[in-house]
Design an enzyme around this catalytic site. Structure first.
Site, short mmCIF file in Angstrom:
data_model
loop_
_atom_site.label_atom_id
_atom_site.label_comp_id
_atom_site.label_asym_id
_atom_site.label_seq_id
_atom_site.Cartn_x
_atom_site.Cartn_y
_atom_site.Cartn_z
N GLY A 51 5.63 13.26 -13.55
CA GLY A 51 6.99 13.18 -14.10
C GLY A 51 7.95 12.77 -13.00
O GLY A 51 7.63 12.86 -11.81
N LEU A 52 9.13 12.31 -13.40
CA LEU A 52 10.16 11.96 -12.42
C LEU A 52 11.01 13.19 -12.14
O LEU A 52 11.66 13.72 -13.04
CB LEU A 52 11.04 10.82 -12.95
CG LEU A 52 12.11 10.35 -11.96
CD1 LEU A 52 11.49 9.55 -10.81
CD2 LEU A 52 13.18 9.50 -12.66
N GLY A 53 11.01 13.65 -10.89
CA GLY A 53 11.89 14.74 -10.49
C GLY A 53 13.28 14.18 -10.21
O GLY A 53 13.41 13.06 -9.71
N GLY B 234 -0.46 23.28 -27.53
CA GLY B 234 -1.01 21.98 -27.96
C GLY B 234 -0.17 20.79 -27.55
O GLY B 234 -0.59 19.64 -27.73
N HIS C 138 15.44 28.80 -15.04
CA HIS C 138 15.36 28.09 -13.75
C HIS C 138 15.02 29.00 -12.58
O HIS C 138 14.28 28.62 -11.67
CB HIS C 138 16.69 27.38 -13.49
CG HIS C 138 16.60 26.24 -12.53
ND1 HIS C 138 17.44 25.18 -12.56
CD2 HIS C 138 15.74 26.00 -11.50
CE1 HIS C 138 17.12 24.32 -11.61
NE2 HIS C 138 16.09 24.81 -10.94
N LYS D 172 16.58 23.02 -17.76
CA LYS D 172 16.46 24.42 -17.33
C LYS D 172 17.74 25.22 -17.53
O LYS D 172 18.85 24.69 -17.33
CB LYS D 172 16.04 24.48 -15.86
CG LYS D 172 14.86 23.58 -15.55
CD LYS D 172 14.36 23.70 -14.13
CE LYS D 172 13.38 22.57 -13.83
NZ LYS D 172 14.01 21.35 -13.30
N TYR E 276 21.56 20.43 -11.99
CA TYR E 276 21.47 19.19 -11.21
C TYR E 276 22.65 18.25 -11.48
O TYR E 276 22.81 17.25 -10.77
CB TYR E 276 20.17 18.42 -11.51
CG TYR E 276 18.87 19.13 -11.23
CD1 TYR E 276 18.82 20.29 -10.47
CD2 TYR E 276 17.67 18.63 -11.72
CE1 TYR E 276 17.61 20.93 -10.22
CE2 TYR E 276 16.46 19.26 -11.47
CZ TYR E 276 16.44 20.42 -10.74
OH TYR E 276 15.24 21.04 -10.51
N ASP F 89 12.16 15.34 -15.52
CA ASP F 89 12.53 16.72 -15.22
C ASP F 89 13.97 16.76 -14.73
O ASP F 89 14.34 16.11 -13.76
CB ASP F 89 11.61 17.27 -14.13
CG ASP F 89 11.93 18.73 -13.85
OD1 ASP F 89 11.37 19.59 -14.54
OD2 ASP F 89 12.77 19.00 -12.96
N MET G 223 1.70 17.25 -21.93
CA MET G 223 2.68 17.00 -20.86
C MET G 223 2.07 15.98 -19.88
O MET G 223 1.02 16.26 -19.30
CB MET G 223 2.97 18.30 -20.11
CG MET G 223 3.76 18.08 -18.83
SD MET G 223 3.66 19.52 -17.73
CE MET G 223 5.01 20.47 -18.35
N PRO G 224 2.71 14.81 -19.70
CA PRO G 224 2.18 13.87 -18.70
C PRO G 224 2.11 14.52 -17.32
O PRO G 224 3.03 15.23 -16.92
CB PRO G 224 3.19 12.72 -18.72
CG PRO G 224 3.82 12.78 -20.09
CD PRO G 224 3.88 14.25 -20.42
#
Ligand code: A2P
Length: 331
Positions: A20-22, A13, A115, A82, A53, A48, A16-17
């Site tokens: 998204g910005l990676g 439910g 991941h 992740k 990263y 994200d 999630m847009p």
């Protein structure tokens, strides 16, 4: 996949847009700070990131500032991070989530993903261990046991949803057969040259939403190769320069990137293009005021090249494809 105009509705439910910005490859602190500020101003509410990263700390600082000045509420944001490969072991799952939450200055994330389905040996400083031959030091792992630990995280309130990234159909089937809670999401490399229809159909039939990373074909991938000192990929899929994509961009008066992103949206995926450029951040967000018709979609579907168009196969980490859970065809 259940959805409204701008959101996918996950199996639990949670909304999630779709855009998204990676942030993969955005490690410079100033660059990521400026990009995130810009993205939030433009209206992005889906971010994200990943432990690996190395940009969670800066993202956390920017978010904290926006919360403090009252410009945004935590519940209006969808944040994904992740579990790194070093955490793909039942004893280390929560420990790595805690590190990410501390980095991000958040009490919870909206989505926590495994991941990559390979386990790497633990090192104190978090860097990947390599042996004398320069090969990644991996460990065998039990993905079902790891998934059970992911399920337990839901009870802690530190994650709203759980999922996986870079898993193949047989790995997903194994989780589904042995789980209490199915993954809410799969994140995969996906673009017009690598459409992975079987995998996406499998997910959608099982109520698993799909997010496309590298939706623009990862044009700056060779920078990563330079960083790792490995041979560049001279055959990168030039999806932004594809003739069909360019002709559709003229037809719709949209950029090639907007056509590529809209194609994935029409396929009921969410997309997380990475950009640190203000104009492109804005451009990538502006994909909800037009539609591709059946003929456009058929033309774009015909561009699929399959596996040979995969860019992100993790093979810059020498030896990774020898791991029994390496998810892609071995080349
Ligand atoms: P930049 O950060 O300078 O905008 P992907 O998400 O497929 O990996 O693509 C990310 C790469 O594509 C980055 O190098 C990014 O560069 C570039 N990029 C992002 N948005 C666009 C766009 N709208 N048009 C062209 N290139 C883009």
């Amino acid at each position: 996949m259940a959805s409204n105009k701008e959101h996918l509705i996950l199996s639990n439910g949670v909304l999630m847009p779709k855009i998204g910005l990676g942030t993969w490859q955005a490690t410079d602190p100033i660059e990521i700070k400026d990009a995130l500020e810009e993205a939030l101003k433009v209206g992005y509410r889906h971010l994200d990131t990943a432990f690996v990263y190395q940009n969670e700390v800066m993202i956390g600082k920017v978010l904290e500032r926006w919360f403090l000045k009252g410009a945004i509420k935590r519940e209006d944001l969808f944040v994904t991070t992740k579990l790194p490969m070093q955490g793909v072991h039942p004893a280390r799952v929560e420990q790595f989530l805690d590190k990410s939450l501390k980095n991000l200055h958040l009490d919870y994330v909206d989505l926590y993903l495994v991941h990559f389905p390979v386990c790497v040996k633990y090192t104190e400083n978090g860097t990947y261990p390599f042996n004398e031959q320069g090969e990644l030091e991996t460990e065998t792992t039990d993905l079902v046991a790891v998934w059970k630990k992911m399920e337990e995280l839901l009870d802690t309130g530190k994650v709203r949803s759980i999922g996986v990234s870079n898993f193949n159909i047989s790995q997903l089937e194994r989780l589904i057969k042995n789980c209490k809670i199915k993954p809410a999401n799969l994140q995969i490399e996906n673009h017009v040259y690598l459409q992975s229809n079987d995998l996406i159909d499998f997910c959608h039939k099982n109520g698993i939403s799909v997010v496309a990373y590298s939706p623009l074909g990862s044009p700056s991938y060779n920078k990563v190769c330079e960083k790792f000192g490995i041979q560049k990929n001279d055959d990168l899929p030039n999806v932004l320069g594809d003739e069909t994509v360019i002709s559709l961009s003229k037809k719709h008066n949209k950029s090639p990137a907007q056509i590529l992103l809209r194609f994935l949206i029409e396929r009921h995926l969410a997309v997380i293009p990475k950009s640190t450029n203000p104009l492109r951040i804005k451009e990538n967000f502006d994909i909800f005021d037009f539609k591709l018709d059946d003929e456009d979609m058929a033309k774009l579907r015909s561009l699929d090249k399959g596996e040979k168009a995969r860019v992100c196969n993790a093979q810059m980490l020498k030896g990774i494809s020898q791991h029994p859970e390496y998810p892609f065809p071995r080349i």
